[in-house]
Design a protein around this motif. Structure first.
Motif, PDB file in Angstrom:
ATOM      1  N   LYS A  46      -9.782 -14.318   4.154  1.00 15.90           N
ATOM      2  CA  LYS A  46     -10.567 -13.222   3.592  1.00 15.90           C
ATOM      3  C   LYS A  46      -9.715 -11.971   3.484  1.00 15.90           C
ATOM      4  CE  LYS A  46     -14.604 -15.128   5.809  1.00 15.90           C
ATOM      5  NZ  LYS A  46     -15.580 -14.972   6.853  1.00 15.90           N
ATOM      6  N   ARG A  47     -10.221 -11.018   2.756  1.00 13.73           N
ATOM      7  CA  ARG A  47      -9.603  -9.702   2.632  1.00 13.73           C
ATOM      8  C   ARG A  47     -10.651  -8.653   2.968  1.00 13.73           C
ATOM      9  NH1 ARG A  47      -5.827 -12.571   2.657  1.00 13.73           N
ATOM     10  NH2 ARG A  47      -4.340 -12.977   0.991  1.00 13.73           N
ATOM     11  N   LEU A  48     -10.301  -7.719   3.825  1.00 15.73           N
ATOM     12  CA  LEU A  48     -11.215  -6.645   4.193  1.00 15.73           C
ATOM     13  C   LEU A  48     -10.825  -5.388   3.417  1.00 15.73           C
ATOM     14  CD1 LEU A  48     -11.291  -7.303   8.033  1.00 15.73           C
ATOM     15  CD2 LEU A  48     -12.965  -8.003   6.331  1.00 15.73           C
ATOM     16  N   LEU A  49     -11.782  -4.823   2.705  1.00 14.68           N
ATOM     17  CA  LEU A  49     -11.545  -3.647   1.874  1.00 14.68           C
ATOM     18  C   LEU A  49     -12.130  -2.406   2.521  1.00 14.68           C
ATOM     19  CD1 LEU A  49     -12.680  -4.958  -1.637  1.00 14.68           C
ATOM     20  CD2 LEU A  49     -10.447  -5.169  -0.564  1.00 14.68           C
ATOM     21  N   THR A  50     -11.367  -1.330   2.517  1.00 17.56           N
ATOM     22  CA  THR A  50     -11.873  -0.040   2.968  1.00 17.56           C
ATOM     23  C   THR A  50     -11.345   1.053   2.045  1.00 17.56           C
ATOM     24  OG1 THR A  50     -10.032   0.207   4.520  1.00 17.56           O
ATOM     25  CG2 THR A  50     -12.089  -0.645   5.415  1.00 17.56           C
ATOM     26  N   VAL A  91      -6.463  -2.927   1.754  1.00 18.14           N
ATOM     27  CA  VAL A  91      -6.844  -4.332   1.790  1.00 18.14           C
ATOM     28  C   VAL A  91      -6.109  -4.965   2.961  1.00 18.14           C
ATOM     29  CG1 VAL A  91      -6.887  -6.519   0.547  1.00 18.14           C
ATOM     30  CG2 VAL A  91      -7.132  -4.370  -0.716  1.00 18.14           C
ATOM     31  N   ARG A  92      -6.885  -5.499   3.897  1.00 22.57           N
ATOM     32  CA  ARG A  92      -6.298  -6.097   5.086  1.00 22.57           C
ATOM     33  C   ARG A  92      -6.665  -7.573   5.129  1.00 22.57           C
ATOM     34  NH1 ARG A  92      -8.362  -6.464  10.381  1.00 22.57           N
ATOM     35  NH2 ARG A  92     -10.049  -5.073   9.776  1.00 22.57           N
ATOM     36  N   PRO A  93      -5.641  -8.451   5.091  1.00 19.15           N
ATOM     37  CA  PRO A  93      -5.930  -9.881   5.202  1.00 19.15           C
ATOM     38  C   PRO A  93      -6.543 -10.205   6.561  1.00 19.15           C
ATOM     39  CG  PRO A  93      -3.687  -9.515   4.429  1.00 19.15           C
ATOM     40  CD  PRO A  93      -4.221  -8.188   4.891  1.00 19.15           C
ATOM     41  N   ASP A  94      -7.522 -11.083   6.537  1.00 16.00           N
ATOM     42  CA  ASP A  94      -8.167 -11.555   7.761  1.00 16.00           C
ATOM     43  C   ASP A  94      -8.431 -13.047   7.564  1.00 16.00           C
ATOM     44  OD1 ASP A  94      -9.442 -11.604  10.252  1.00 16.00           O
ATOM     45  OD2 ASP A  94     -11.389 -11.093   9.367  1.00 16.00           O
ATOM     46  N   GLY A  95      -7.423 -13.861   7.878  1.00 19.79           N
ATOM     47  CA  GLY A  95      -7.522 -15.292   7.606  1.00 19.79           C
ATOM     48  C   GLY A  95      -7.494 -15.509   6.105  1.00 19.79           C
ATOM     49  N   LYS A 125     -13.727 -14.004 -10.004  1.00 20.16           N
ATOM     50  CA  LYS A 125     -12.815 -13.780  -8.883  1.00 20.16           C
ATOM     51  C   LYS A 125     -11.455 -13.294  -9.378  1.00 20.16           C
ATOM     52  CE  LYS A 125     -14.252 -16.578  -4.989  1.00 20.16           C
ATOM     53  NZ  LYS A 125     -13.837 -17.623  -4.056  1.00 20.16           N
ATOM     54  N   THR A 126     -10.981 -13.879 -10.463  1.00 18.10           N
ATOM     55  CA  THR A 126      -9.685 -13.485 -11.012  1.00 18.10           C
ATOM     56  C   THR A 126      -9.708 -12.030 -11.463  1.00 18.10           C
ATOM     57  OG1 THR A 126      -9.275 -15.745 -11.736  1.00 18.10           O
ATOM     58  CG2 THR A 126      -7.963 -14.024 -12.774  1.00 18.10           C
ATOM     59  N   ALA A 127     -10.742 -11.649 -12.191  1.00 15.87           N
ATOM     60  CA  ALA A 127     -10.857 -10.262 -12.657  1.00 15.87           C
ATOM     61  C   ALA A 127     -10.989  -9.307 -11.478  1.00 15.87           C
ATOM     62  CB  ALA A 127     -12.045 -10.117 -13.603  1.00 15.87           C
ATOM     63  N   LEU A 128     -11.782  -9.679 -10.484  1.00 18.78           N
ATOM     64  CA  LEU A 128     -11.964  -8.808  -9.323  1.00 18.78           C
ATOM     65  C   LEU A 128     -10.672  -8.670  -8.530  1.00 18.78           C
ATOM     66  CD1 LEU A 128     -15.533  -9.900  -8.273  1.00 18.78           C
ATOM     67  CD2 LEU A 128     -14.827  -7.662  -9.128  1.00 18.78           C
ATOM     68  N   SER A 129      -9.906  -9.747  -8.411  1.00 21.04           N
ATOM     69  CA  SER A 129      -8.613  -9.673  -7.727  1.00 21.04           C
ATOM     70  C   SER A 129      -7.709  -8.668  -8.428  1.00 21.04           C
ATOM     71  CB  SER A 129      -7.941 -11.038  -7.681  1.00 21.04           C
ATOM     72  OG  SER A 129      -8.652 -11.904  -6.838  1.00 21.04           O
ATOM     73  N   TYR A 130      -7.727  -8.694  -9.750  1.00 19.07           N
ATOM     74  CA  TYR A 130      -6.932  -7.754 -10.543  1.00 19.07           C
ATOM     75  C   TYR A 130      -7.378  -6.314 -10.266  1.00 19.07           C
ATOM     76  CZ  TYR A 130      -5.426  -5.119 -14.639  1.00 19.07           C
ATOM     77  OH  TYR A 130      -4.899  -4.158 -15.469  1.00 19.07           O
ATOM     78  N   HIS A 131      -8.686  -6.063 -10.306  1.00 21.17           N
ATOM     79  CA  HIS A 131      -9.207  -4.714 -10.096  1.00 21.17           C
ATOM     80  C   HIS A 131      -8.934  -4.222  -8.676  1.00 21.17           C
ATOM     81  CE1 HIS A 131     -10.954  -4.350 -14.006  1.00 21.17           C
ATOM     82  NE2 HIS A 131     -11.721  -5.419 -13.853  1.00 21.17           N
ATOM     83  N   VAL A 132      -9.095  -5.102  -7.697  1.00 20.34           N
ATOM     84  CA  VAL A 132      -8.816  -4.728  -6.304  1.00 20.34           C
ATOM     85  C   VAL A 132      -7.337  -4.394  -6.145  1.00 20.34           C
ATOM     86  CG1 VAL A 132      -8.695  -5.647  -3.942  1.00 20.34           C
ATOM     87  CG2 VAL A 132     -10.792  -5.919  -5.290  1.00 20.34           C
ATOM     88  N   ALA A 133      -6.463  -5.169  -6.776  1.00 17.44           N
ATOM     89  CA  ALA A 133      -5.028  -4.897  -6.698  1.00 17.44           C
ATOM     90  C   ALA A 133      -4.699  -3.528  -7.299  1.00 17.44           C
ATOM     91  CB  ALA A 133      -4.239  -5.994  -7.406  1.00 17.44           C
ATOM     92  N   LYS A 134      -5.320  -3.201  -8.429  1.00 17.94           N
ATOM     93  CA  LYS A 134      -5.081  -1.896  -9.055  1.00 17.94           C
ATOM     94  C   LYS A 134      -5.507  -0.756  -8.132  1.00 17.94           C
ATOM     95  CE  LYS A 134      -3.244  -2.909 -12.975  1.00 17.94           C
ATOM     96  NZ  LYS A 134      -1.845  -2.555 -13.202  1.00 17.94           N
ATOM     97  N   LEU A 135      -6.659  -0.896  -7.492  1.00 22.08           N
ATOM     98  CA  LEU A 135      -7.140   0.131  -6.560  1.00 22.08           C
ATOM     99  C   LEU A 135      -6.220   0.236  -5.340  1.00 22.08           C
ATOM    100  CD1 LEU A 135     -10.965  -0.613  -6.749  1.00 22.08           C
ATOM    101  CD2 LEU A 135      -9.814   1.471  -7.564  1.00 22.08           C
ATOM    102  N   ARG A 136      -5.768  -0.902  -4.834  1.00 18.78           N
ATOM    103  CA  ARG A 136      -4.869  -0.935  -3.665  1.00 18.78           C
ATOM    104  C   ARG A 136      -3.524  -0.299  -4.005  1.00 18.78           C
ATOM    105  NH1 ARG A 136      -1.023  -4.351  -3.025  1.00 18.78           N
ATOM    106  NH2 ARG A 136      -1.962  -5.951  -4.333  1.00 18.78           N
ATOM    107  N   GLU A 137      -2.931  -0.705  -5.118  1.00 19.71           N
ATOM    108  CA  GLU A 137      -1.614  -0.203  -5.501  1.00 19.71           C
ATOM    109  C   GLU A 137      -1.627   1.297  -5.800  1.00 19.71           C
ATOM    110  OE1 GLU A 137      -0.767  -2.815  -8.753  1.00 19.71           O
ATOM    111  OE2 GLU A 137      -0.274  -4.502  -7.406  1.00 19.71           O
ATOM    112  N   HIS A 189       0.880  -1.168   0.000  1.00 20.13           N
ATOM    113  CA  HIS A 189       0.000   0.000   0.000  1.00 20.13           C
ATOM    114  C   HIS A 189       0.919   1.220   0.000  1.00 20.13           C
ATOM    115  CE1 HIS A 189      -2.619  -3.051   1.899  1.00 20.13           C
ATOM    116  NE2 HIS A 189      -3.606  -2.367   1.353  1.00 20.13           N
ATOM    117  N   PRO A 190       0.733   2.144  -0.919  1.00 18.26           N
ATOM    118  CA  PRO A 190       1.582   3.339  -0.866  1.00 18.26           C
ATOM    119  C   PRO A 190       1.271   4.151   0.387  1.00 18.26           C
ATOM    120  CG  PRO A 190      -0.156   3.613  -2.498  1.00 18.26           C
ATOM    121  CD  PRO A 190      -0.250   2.201  -1.993  1.00 18.26           C
ATOM    122  N   ASP A 191       2.313   4.765   0.925  1.00 19.22           N
ATOM    123  CA  ASP A 191       2.088   5.694   2.032  1.00 19.22           C
ATOM    124  C   ASP A 191       1.242   6.848   1.507  1.00 19.22           C
ATOM    125  OD1 ASP A 191       3.630   4.193   3.801  1.00 19.22           O
ATOM    126  OD2 ASP A 191       5.477   5.290   3.284  1.00 19.22           O
TER     127      ASP A 191
END
Length: 126
Positions: A77-81, A71-75, A53-65, A7-9
């Motif tokens: 699962k991943r929690l998005l805010t 995105v916070r791992p929880d077991g 799921k694959t496409a969504l993982s890609y999109h979530v990664a782009k938003l996170r990066e 996650h960028p500062d």
């Protein structure tokens, strides 16, 4: 073993990266869902209406990066805010404008999402 997610500062979030990340209708839909539901816990099944799921993982990664979401791992699962404070500090009023415009993006009908506005929290991602 899970590797920490990048996650960028806050001070490293750049406008070109954010604009690039938000230049996709699926990613705008993810932002609209997070904003509309008060960052409430949801199952990934609600996001699956936006793609595989694959496409969504890609999109979530782009938003996170880009620094738009956290995105916070929880077991397993991943929690998005949404990174509301960081984005507001870097680009005052920008996220609010994006959320308003993302509200015009046509989202799939989902009766569960209507109930989601009742309790704030984080969004669950598996």
């Amino acid at each position: 073993m899970t590797h920490p997610l990048f996650h960028p500062d806050a001070e490293e979030i750049s406008l070109p990266a954010v604009l690039t990340a938000l230049g996709d209708e699926t990613r705008l839909s993810i932002i609209a869902i997070l904003a509309r539901n008060g960052e409430r816990a949801m199952t990934c099944g609600e996001f699956l209406q936006l793609g595989s799921k694959t496409a969504l993982s890609y999109h979530v990664a782009k938003l996170r990066e880009a620094g738009v979401i956290n995105v916070r791992p929880d077991g397993t699962k991943r929690l998005l805010t949404l990174r509301r404070i960081d984005l507001e500090t870097r680009f005052p009023g920008f996220l609010a404008s994006i959320i308003i415009s993302a509200g015009t993006v046509r989202l799939p009908e989902n009766p569960i999402m209507a109930d989601a506005a009742e309790a704030p929290g984080e969004t669950e991602w598996t």
